[in-house]
Design a protein around this motif. Structure first.
Motif, PDB file in Angstrom:
ATOM      1  N   ILE A  67      -6.106  -6.074  -3.803  1.00  0.00           N
ATOM      2  CA  ILE A  67      -4.995  -5.327  -4.416  1.00  0.00           C
ATOM      3  C   ILE A  67      -3.946  -6.293  -4.966  1.00  0.00           C
ATOM      4  O   ILE A  67      -3.356  -6.056  -6.019  1.00  0.00           O
ATOM      5  CB  ILE A  67      -4.371  -4.352  -3.390  1.00  0.00           C
ATOM      6  N   SER A 163       4.053  -0.453  -3.486  1.00  0.00           N
ATOM      7  CA  SER A 163       4.011  -1.166  -4.766  1.00  0.00           C
ATOM      8  C   SER A 163       5.382  -1.090  -5.413  1.00  0.00           C
ATOM      9  O   SER A 163       5.843   0.011  -5.730  1.00  0.00           O
ATOM     10  CB  SER A 163       2.973  -0.543  -5.706  1.00  0.00           C
ATOM     11  N   THR A 179      -5.956   0.712  -7.477  1.00  0.00           N
ATOM     12  CA  THR A 179      -5.933   0.539  -6.022  1.00  0.00           C
ATOM     13  C   THR A 179      -6.640   1.694  -5.324  1.00  0.00           C
ATOM     14  O   THR A 179      -7.328   1.493  -4.314  1.00  0.00           O
ATOM     15  CB  THR A 179      -4.474   0.419  -5.528  1.00  0.00           C
TER      16      THR A 179
END
Length: 372
Positions: A67, A163, A179
Motif C-alpha cells: 500500500i 490515508s 488498496t
C-alpha cells in the motif's frame, strides 16, 4: 566586552600570578551526534513476486508495504504497484465494500470499532480504510485512526489503514480503490471506507462501495436540515448513533423523522428503500439490527442484479478517472508547460490575456509534440 566579569578577574589573576595553580580547562570538543560506528542496514527491497505471495498469504506487513508503494509518488514504485495490483486482481472482488460517513461528532470511529468487533465475531475479516484530513503544513494525517480505534487495532482479524487526503481528493480516492483490491486479495471480506465528514469526499467514496451508510445524531437542531440533501440521497442505510441514556427518545424521534423524509425521495436505481436504524456504540444496542440491514440490502441487490451492475459501472468510472488524472499529471509535469505557465499566469492576472486563451495556448504547447 567579549568575556564576563568573572573571566576578567580570572585573566587578571593569572597574568599577575604566573606561578599560580589556577588554570583554565579548555573543555571537551563537540562530540558527534550520531555514533560514528553506527552502520544503517539497508532495507531489502521485495520483488513483485514476493509482494504478491505475501499478500495472497494474508501477511499484513507485506500488505502494508504494498500500500505504501501505491501511495508513493516515485514513478518506479508506481509501476511496481500497478503490476502487483494486476496480479492480485483475479483474487479480489469477493468482499462487501461499505462506505461510512456522517456529520462531525456522529461517532464514526466509535461506531466502526463497535460494529467491527461484532463483524469479526461473525468470522469475517475486516479492513478499515480511512481517508484522513491532512495538515496543510506537513501534509500528514491529523486524526490517526489507529489511536482512535484502540480496541480493534489489536485484533488480528482487523487491518486499519489511514490515508492522508493532502488536498488531492482524486488521487487519494484512486489509491484507496487500489488498496481495496489488495485488501480483498489478502482475504479481507468486509471493507469499511470511512470519510472525514460531509463534503466532497462522499461522492468519491460512493463511487467505490456497494453500500453507503450515513451516520447521524439526534438533538442537533432541525434534524432534516442537519445534513445535505445530496448526501441523504446517496445513503442506502442511515444510522442514528448515541441512542443511549436520556438520548433514546430523541434518537427514536429522529429515526421517525428521517424515515418519513426518505420516503419523499424517488426510488433509487437499486429499487431499495433506505432504512433508518438507531444504535449505541457504547452499549452495543442496535448494532445487530444495523448489520442485518446490511445483509438485507446485499441480498436485495444481488437478487435483482444491481450489485454486479453497480460494480461494473464503478470499474468503468475509475478507468476514465485514471485517464483524466494521468493526463493532468503529465500536463503539469511537462518541461515546456512548467517553463511557460508562470508567464501565462502573470498575463492573466494583469488582464493582458483571458483565462480561456491562456489555457488553450498552454494546451496547444503541450499537444504540439510528435511524441503525444
Amino acid at each position: 566586552m567579549g568575556f564576563t566579569k568573572i573571566d576578567h578577574y580570572e585573566k587578571e589573576y593569572t597574568d599577575t600570578h604566573h606561578d599560580s595553580a589556577l588554570s583554565v580547562t579548555e573543555g571537551v570538543s563537540d562530540q558527534p551526534v550520531v555514533n560514528p560506528h553506527f552502520v544503517r542496514k539497508k532495507k531489502r527491497v521485495l520483488t513483485t513476486d514476493e509482494y504478491v505471495e505475501g499478500i495472497l498469504a494474508g501477511n499484513i506487513t507485506t500488505l502494508s508495504q504494498a500500500i505504501t508503494l501505491i501511495e508513493s509518488s516515485n514513478p518506479d514504485h508506481y509501476a511496481q504497484a500497478q503490476e502487483i495490483i494486476e496480479r492480485c486482481l483475479p483474487h479480489a472482488g469477493r468482499s462487501v465494500r461499505i462506505g461510512i460517513t456522517g456529520v462531525p461528532g456522529a461517532g464514526k470511529s466509535t461506531f466502526i470499532e463497535a460494529i467491527g468487533d461484532m463483524v469479526t465475531s461473525l468470522r469475517h475479516k475486516l479492513a478499515v480504510l480511512a481517508i484522513d484530513p491532512s495538515s496543510e503544513r506537513s501534509g500528514g494525517s491529523i486524526l490517526g485512526d489507529k489511536t482512535r480505534m484502540e480496541r480493534i487495532s489489536t485484533n488480528p482479524e482487523v487491518f486499519i489503514r489511514p490515508s492522508p487526503s493532502a488536498g488531492s481528493l482524486g488521487g487519494v480516492a484512486r489509491k484507496t480503490r487500489e488498496t481495496i483490491v489488495l485488501c480483498e486479495a489478502a482475504g479481507f471480506d468486509v471493507v469499511f471506507i470511512e470519510t472525514v465528514g460531509v463534503g466532497q469526499s462522499e461522492t468519491a467514496v460512493h463511487s467505490m462501495v456497494d453500500l453507503f451508510m450515513l451516520l447521524q445524531i439526534s438533538g442537533a437542531g432541525d434534524e432534516l436540515q442537519g445534513i445535505k440533501r445530496g448526501i441523504m440521497e446517496m445513503a442506502d442505510l442511515m444510522v442514528i448513533t448515541k441512542a443511549d441514556g436520556e438520548n433514546i427518545h430523541k434518537a427514536e424521534l429522529a429515526r421517525t423523522q428521517f424515515q418519513s423524509a426518505l420516503r419523499l425521495f424517488p426510488v433509487p436505481e437499486s429499487e431499495w428503500r433506505p432504512k433508518v436504524y438507531t444504535c449505541s456504540s457504547v452499549s452495543g444496542m442496535g448494532l445487530e439490527e444495523v448489520w442485518k440491514g446490511v445483509e438485507e440490502f446485499l441480498d436485495h441487490t444481488q437478487a435483482n442484479g444491481y450489485f454486479q451492475h453497480n460494480r461494473n459501472r464503478q470499474n468503468k468510472y475509475w478507468m476514465y478517472e485514471t485517464i483524466n488524472e494521468t493526463l493532468k499529471n503529465s500536463f503539469y509535469q511537462d518541461p515546456r508547460v512548467e517553463r511557460a505557465i508562470a508567464e501565462y499566469e502573470r498575463q492573466v492576472l494583469d488582464d493582458r490575456l483571458s483565462s480561456f486563451v491562456a489555457a488553450k495556448r498552454l494546451l496547444d504547447l503541450y499537444f504540439n509534440d510528435g511524441s503525444k
